[in-house]
Design a protein around this motif. Structure first.
Motif, mmCIF file in Angstrom:
data_model
loop_
_atom_site.group_PDB
_atom_site.id
_atom_site.type_symbol
_atom_site.label_atom_id
_atom_site.label_comp_id
_atom_site.label_asym_id
_atom_site.label_seq_id
_atom_site.Cartn_x
_atom_site.Cartn_y
_atom_site.Cartn_z
ATOM 1 N N TRP A 266 0.717 -1.011 -0.142
ATOM 2 C CA TRP A 266 0.069 0.011 0.124
ATOM 3 C C TRP A 266 0.983 1.259 0.139
ATOM 4 O O TRP A 266 0.555 2.066 -0.695
ATOM 5 C CB TRP A 266 -0.990 -0.091 1.071
ATOM 6 N N ASP B 225 -7.445 12.542 -9.508
ATOM 7 C CA ASP B 225 -8.849 11.708 -9.173
ATOM 8 C C ASP B 225 -9.036 10.002 -9.824
ATOM 9 O O ASP B 225 -9.541 9.745 -9.323
ATOM 10 C CB ASP B 225 -9.994 12.284 -9.831
ATOM 11 N N GLU B 226 -7.676 9.799 -10.481
ATOM 12 C CA GLU B 226 -7.327 8.262 -10.554
ATOM 13 C C GLU B 226 -6.416 7.791 -9.607
ATOM 14 O O GLU B 226 -6.075 6.502 -9.771
ATOM 15 C CB GLU B 226 -7.040 8.249 -11.949
ATOM 16 N N GLN C 126 1.967 6.701 -6.824
ATOM 17 C CA GLN C 126 0.904 7.338 -7.395
ATOM 18 C C GLN C 126 1.082 8.958 -7.178
ATOM 19 O O GLN C 126 0.637 9.843 -8.003
ATOM 20 C CB GLN C 126 -0.538 6.937 -6.870
ATOM 21 N N TYR D 267 -6.105 6.255 -6.570
ATOM 22 C CA TYR D 267 -7.084 5.679 -5.715
ATOM 23 C C TYR D 267 -6.148 5.391 -4.504
ATOM 24 O O TYR D 267 -6.694 5.566 -3.294
ATOM 25 C CB TYR D 267 -7.480 4.203 -6.371
ATOM 26 N N THR E 173 -6.372 8.109 -1.585
ATOM 27 C CA THR E 173 -7.595 8.126 -0.619
ATOM 28 C C THR E 173 -7.890 6.921 0.341
ATOM 29 O O THR E 173 -8.159 6.798 1.021
ATOM 30 C CB THR E 173 -8.829 8.471 -1.327
ATOM 31 N N SER E 174 -7.459 5.853 -0.720
ATOM 32 C CA SER E 174 -7.857 4.512 0.129
ATOM 33 C C SER E 174 -6.688 4.056 1.179
ATOM 34 O O SER E 174 -7.075 3.169 2.074
ATOM 35 C CB SER E 174 -7.738 3.186 -1.003
ATOM 36 N N GLU F 248 -12.263 -1.595 2.175
ATOM 37 C CA GLU F 248 -12.993 -1.900 1.228
ATOM 38 C C GLU F 248 -12.968 -3.552 0.660
ATOM 39 O O GLU F 248 -12.095 -4.147 1.129
ATOM 40 C CB GLU F 248 -13.115 -1.026 0.229
ATOM 41 N N ARG G 128 1.028 4.155 -2.902
ATOM 42 C CA ARG G 128 0.809 5.485 -2.829
ATOM 43 C C ARG G 128 1.841 6.278 -3.257
ATOM 44 O O ARG G 128 1.538 7.426 -3.831
ATOM 45 C CB ARG G 128 0.759 5.570 -1.088
#
Length: 130
Positions: free
Chosen positions: A9, A28-29, A16, A31, A34-35, A89, A13
């Motif tokens: 993770w 906005d792509e 990205q 993820y 925010t995840s 999630e 991060r």
């Protein structure tokens, strides 16, 4: 040794963040930004590290001690999920459940037999809120 999910993770991060900064990925792509918030990842990392140490220290790994360790990590993850606004999630849920069992397998335990002994499909099943 299996890779702890939190390490992946953190890597996603970072990759990205770099891609957004370079203009090759729209924010906005991204993820992972925010995840996988840093405080959430750090808390999950601590819980998984404690679980790994606890399983590794079991000698011999009696079923009840194994289940107690699984319960502790799942309850810790429940608390972390709630405290951070429920970021766990579907995909993360499945990966965390698999990771919990992978740690047992790496410790030489027969996960299928453990699950059968409790008549459950996954180790986290009895305690998981996420």
């Amino acid at each position: 040794m299996i890779e702890r999910l939190t390490h992946r993770w953190q890597r996603e991060r970072s990759e990205q963040e770099a891609a957004v900064a370079a203009g090759t990925l729209p924010r906005d792509e991204a993820y992972a930004l925010t995840s996988f918030p840093p405080a959430f990842v750090a808390a999950v990392d601590q819980a998984l590290a404690a679980y790994e140490r606890e399983i590794a220290a079991l000698d011999p790994p009696a079923d009840e001690a194994v289940w107690a360790a699984v319960e502790r990590v799942v309850l810790a993850l429940n608390h972390i999920d709630e405290a951070h606004g429920h970021p766990i999630e579907t995909i993360s849920r499945e990966e965390l459940s698999e990771y919990i069992e992978d740690v047992l397998t790496e410790a030489g335990l027969d996960v299928v037999a453990l699950l059968d002994s409790r008549r459950v499909d996954e180790a986290a099943a009895g305690w998981r809120d996420w």
